[in-house]
Write an enzyme that holds these catalytic residues in place. Sequence first.
Site, PDB file in Angstrom:
ATOM      1  N   HIS A  76       0.815  -1.218   0.000  1.00  0.00           N
ATOM      2  CA  HIS A  76       0.000   0.000   0.000  1.00  0.00           C
ATOM      3  C   HIS A  76       0.848   1.267   0.000  1.00  0.00           C
ATOM      4  CE1 HIS A  76      -3.624  -2.375   1.818  1.00  0.00           C
ATOM      5  NE2 HIS A  76      -3.414  -2.647   0.549  1.00  0.00           N
ATOM      6  N   LEU A 106      -5.026  -9.327  17.685  1.00  0.00           N
ATOM      7  CA  LEU A 106      -5.595  -9.035  19.006  1.00  0.00           C
ATOM      8  C   LEU A 106      -6.896  -9.802  19.206  1.00  0.00           C
ATOM      9  CD1 LEU A 106      -5.134  -7.261  21.515  1.00  0.00           C
ATOM     10  CD2 LEU A 106      -6.625  -5.538  20.483  1.00  0.00           C
TER      11      LEU A 106
HETATM   12  C1  BV8 Z   1      -7.738  -2.821  -5.500  1.00  0.00           C
HETATM   13  C2  BV8 Z   1      -4.134   3.805   2.206  1.00  0.00           C
HETATM   14  C3  BV8 Z   1      -7.825  -3.668  -7.729  1.00  0.00           C
HETATM   15  C4  BV8 Z   1      -2.799   3.748   2.803  1.00  0.00           C
HETATM   16  C5  BV8 Z   1      -5.511   1.876   2.286  1.00  0.00           C
HETATM   17  C6  BV8 Z   1     -15.797  -5.242  -2.378  1.00  0.00           C
HETATM   18  C7  BV8 Z   1     -15.265  -6.494  -2.165  1.00  0.00           C
HETATM   19  C8  BV8 Z   1     -13.897  -6.709  -2.288  1.00  0.00           C
HETATM   20  C9  BV8 Z   1     -13.041  -5.666  -2.602  1.00  0.00           C
HETATM   21  C10 BV8 Z   1     -13.574  -4.430  -2.789  1.00  0.00           C
HETATM   22  C11 BV8 Z   1     -14.949  -4.204  -2.698  1.00  0.00           C
HETATM   23  N1  BV8 Z   1     -15.159  -2.879  -2.950  1.00  0.00           N
HETATM   24  C12 BV8 Z   1     -13.949  -2.281  -3.200  1.00  0.00           C
HETATM   25  C13 BV8 Z   1     -13.007  -3.217  -3.120  1.00  0.00           C
HETATM   26  C14 BV8 Z   1     -11.568  -3.029  -3.311  1.00  0.00           C
HETATM   27  C15 BV8 Z   1     -10.962  -2.269  -2.125  1.00  0.00           C
HETATM   28  C16 BV8 Z   1     -11.357  -2.867  -0.796  1.00  0.00           C
HETATM   29  O1  BV8 Z   1     -10.805  -3.869  -0.374  1.00  0.00           O
HETATM   30  N2  BV8 Z   1     -12.326  -2.239  -0.114  1.00  0.00           N
HETATM   31  C17 BV8 Z   1     -12.754  -2.802   1.157  1.00  0.00           C
HETATM   32  C18 BV8 Z   1     -12.900  -1.710   2.192  1.00  0.00           C
HETATM   33  C19 BV8 Z   1     -14.020  -3.608   0.925  1.00  0.00           C
HETATM   34  N3  BV8 Z   1      -9.529  -2.422  -2.297  1.00  0.00           N
HETATM   35  C20 BV8 Z   1      -8.864  -1.571  -3.070  1.00  0.00           C
HETATM   36  O2  BV8 Z   1      -9.352  -0.612  -3.620  1.00  0.00           O
HETATM   37  C21 BV8 Z   1      -7.392  -1.916  -3.276  1.00  0.00           C
HETATM   38  N4  BV8 Z   1      -7.139  -1.908  -4.690  1.00  0.00           N
HETATM   39  O3  BV8 Z   1      -8.540  -3.651  -5.110  1.00  0.00           O
HETATM   40  O4  BV8 Z   1      -7.335  -2.668  -6.821  1.00  0.00           O
HETATM   41  C22 BV8 Z   1      -6.877  -4.797  -7.749  1.00  0.00           C
HETATM   42  C23 BV8 Z   1      -7.230  -6.002  -7.116  1.00  0.00           C
HETATM   43  C24 BV8 Z   1      -6.324  -7.054  -7.153  1.00  0.00           C
HETATM   44  C25 BV8 Z   1      -5.087  -6.900  -7.781  1.00  0.00           C
HETATM   45  C26 BV8 Z   1      -4.764  -5.674  -8.371  1.00  0.00           C
HETATM   46  C27 BV8 Z   1      -5.652  -4.625  -8.364  1.00  0.00           C
HETATM   47  C28 BV8 Z   1      -6.495  -0.877  -2.606  1.00  0.00           C
HETATM   48  C29 BV8 Z   1      -6.517  -1.110  -1.102  1.00  0.00           C
HETATM   49  C30 BV8 Z   1      -5.553  -0.137  -0.387  1.00  0.00           C
HETATM   50  C31 BV8 Z   1      -6.337   0.987   0.178  1.00  0.00           C
HETATM   51  N5  BV8 Z   1      -5.445   1.825   0.996  1.00  0.00           N
HETATM   52  N6  BV8 Z   1      -4.965   2.874   2.942  1.00  0.00           N
HETATM   53  C32 BV8 Z   1      -2.883   4.419   4.154  1.00  0.00           C
HETATM   54  O5  BV8 Z   1      -3.441   5.529   4.232  1.00  0.00           O
HETATM   55  O6  BV8 Z   1      -2.350   3.818   5.098  1.00  0.00           O
HETATM   56  S1  BV8 Z   1      -6.345   0.687   3.164  1.00  0.00           S
HETATM   57  C33 BV8 Z   1      -5.980   0.699   4.804  1.00  0.00           C
HETATM   58  O7  BV8 Z   1      -6.508  -0.569   5.269  1.00  0.00           O
HETATM   59  C34 BV8 Z   1      -4.508   0.654   5.140  1.00  0.00           C
HETATM   60  O8  BV8 Z   1      -3.647   0.537   4.030  1.00  0.00           O
HETATM   61  C35 BV8 Z   1      -4.392  -0.624   5.974  1.00  0.00           C
HETATM   62  O9  BV8 Z   1      -3.140  -1.150   5.869  1.00  0.00           O
HETATM   63  C36 BV8 Z   1      -5.430  -1.459   5.325  1.00  0.00           C
HETATM   64  C37 BV8 Z   1      -5.819  -2.711   6.059  1.00  0.00           C
HETATM   65  O10 BV8 Z   1      -6.209  -2.355   7.381  1.00  0.00           O
HETATM   66  P1  BV8 Z   1      -5.508  -3.149   8.595  1.00  0.00           P
HETATM   67  O11 BV8 Z   1      -4.049  -3.009   8.464  1.00  0.00           O
HETATM   68  O12 BV8 Z   1      -6.059  -4.530   8.657  1.00  0.00           O
HETATM   69  O13 BV8 Z   1      -5.972  -2.291   9.843  1.00  0.00           O
HETATM   70  P2  BV8 Z   1      -7.354  -2.399  10.630  1.00  0.00           P
HETATM   71  O14 BV8 Z   1      -7.444  -1.211  11.506  1.00  0.00           O
HETATM   72  O15 BV8 Z   1      -8.461  -2.708   9.685  1.00  0.00           O
HETATM   73  O16 BV8 Z   1      -7.164  -3.699  11.544  1.00  0.00           O
HETATM   74  C38 BV8 Z   1      -6.174  -3.694  12.564  1.00  0.00           C
HETATM   75  C39 BV8 Z   1      -6.166  -5.086  13.188  1.00  0.00           C
HETATM   76  O17 BV8 Z   1      -5.143  -5.122  14.182  1.00  0.00           O
HETATM   77  C40 BV8 Z   1      -7.466  -5.445  13.897  1.00  0.00           C
HETATM   78  O18 BV8 Z   1      -7.839  -6.766  13.543  1.00  0.00           O
HETATM   79  C41 BV8 Z   1      -7.114  -5.368  15.381  1.00  0.00           C
HETATM   80  O19 BV8 Z   1      -7.826  -6.328  16.149  1.00  0.00           O
HETATM   81  C42 BV8 Z   1      -5.650  -5.682  15.364  1.00  0.00           C
HETATM   82  N7  BV8 Z   1      -4.900  -5.098  16.491  1.00  0.00           N
HETATM   83  C43 BV8 Z   1      -5.113  -3.898  17.099  1.00  0.00           C
HETATM   84  N8  BV8 Z   1      -4.202  -3.722  18.074  1.00  0.00           N
HETATM   85  C44 BV8 Z   1      -3.387  -4.815  18.058  1.00  0.00           C
HETATM   86  C45 BV8 Z   1      -3.826  -5.689  17.045  1.00  0.00           C
HETATM   87  N9  BV8 Z   1      -3.246  -6.871  16.798  1.00  0.00           N
HETATM   88  C46 BV8 Z   1      -2.176  -7.200  17.562  1.00  0.00           C
HETATM   89  N10 BV8 Z   1      -1.690  -6.421  18.552  1.00  0.00           N
HETATM   90  C47 BV8 Z   1      -2.271  -5.227  18.825  1.00  0.00           C
HETATM   91  N11 BV8 Z   1      -1.772  -4.461  19.815  1.00  0.00           N
END
Ligand code: BV8
Length: 240
Positions: A113, A208
């Site tokens: 990303h 987590l």
């Molecule tokens: C793409 C920008 C085509 C960077 C980010 C419907 C179905 C399927 C897919 C889609 C759909 N509609 C749209 C899509 C595609 C879309 C998508 O997935 N949407 C989702 C919301 C449904 N994806 C895209 O557009 C991607 N591009 O698909 O292009 C393609 C496909 C295949 C091949 C080629 C091309 C682009 C996605 C990137 C978007 N950019 N952010 C930034 O600003 O940082 S996304 C954002 O979410 C961040 O990048 C982040 O990295 C990412 C994932 O989030 P997580 O890292 O999982 O963080 P989150 O907070 O969600 O979870 C944290 C976890 O940690 C939790 O589980 C928590 O319990 C845990 N935790 C917390 N504390 C701790 C812990 N664990 C351990 N210890 C702790 N202390």
Amino acid sequence: MLKQAKGNIVILTGAGISKESGLSTFRDPDGIWAEVNIDEVATPEGFSHNPAKVHEFYNARRERLLSGNVLPNSAHFALARLEAQWNASVLVITQNVDNLHEKAGTRNILHMHGELTKARCTTCGIVLIWRKALSRNDICGSCTSTGSLRPHVVWFGENPLNMHKIQTALKDAAVFVSIGTSGHVYPAASFISQLKSQKEVMTVELNLEPSANAPLFEYSTYGEATKIVPAFVHGLLESQ
Ligand code: BV8
């Protein structure tokens, strides 16, 4: 479980691994998306509509990351130790845009990303190291155009980076470990299903709490990354 582990290890990390270093996650109740509207700051449409707002969003995160108060934690260091001591390859595929894996010593890493510490020119395509605030007034050091630099970060609707290398690594993986990710963002969230339909691969979730993909993992341990990741790595290294 760890007795059977051998071969190439592919590790997918998300924001949860950096939480205890002081960086916010996205979808936790106190996460980034509770503060800002995804569409306004993490989409190309949001950037073209209000580039200053998007620059401000990433400038604040870049400044925090580089403030000196955000350091790798024991989970990052454990993965670097695994890469150094494991008798096969270890690749970190991170969804994170921070540089904490690298600061902990991980060398074999793919950012899917993008990276907060880089900017990309929308005119000539060059990717530049960028550690200060970015704005429309900045000039590209390569093509000298003004106002064409953007964060080198992948927004929703944009193609993730390094996908060919990622697919190759997944095909050769013997162990897949998902750490600190909620399993909501694709294509990262699809890697586990892809591996389930592949040859013998040991799959592990370290988080987590159970992610959206939790039922697909063969093994799982839940707790804070700084506790469960070093213990997991110790167990792996002891078993080889
Ligand atoms: C793409 C920008 C085509 C960077 C980010 C419907 C179905 C399927 C897919 C889609 C759909 N509609 C749209 C899509 C595609 C879309 C998508 O997935 N949407 C989702 C919301 C449904 N994806 C895209 O557009 C991607 N591009 O698909 O292009 C393609 C496909 C295949 C091949 C080629 C091309 C682009 C996605 C990137 C978007 N950019 N952010 C930034 O600003 O940082 S996304 C954002 O979410 C961040 O990048 C982040 O990295 C990412 C994932 O989030 P997580 O890292 O999982 O963080 P989150 O907070 O969600 O979870 C944290 C976890 O940690 C939790 O589980 C928590 O319990 C845990 N935790 C917390 N504390 C701790 C812990 N664990 C351990 N210890 C702790 N202390």
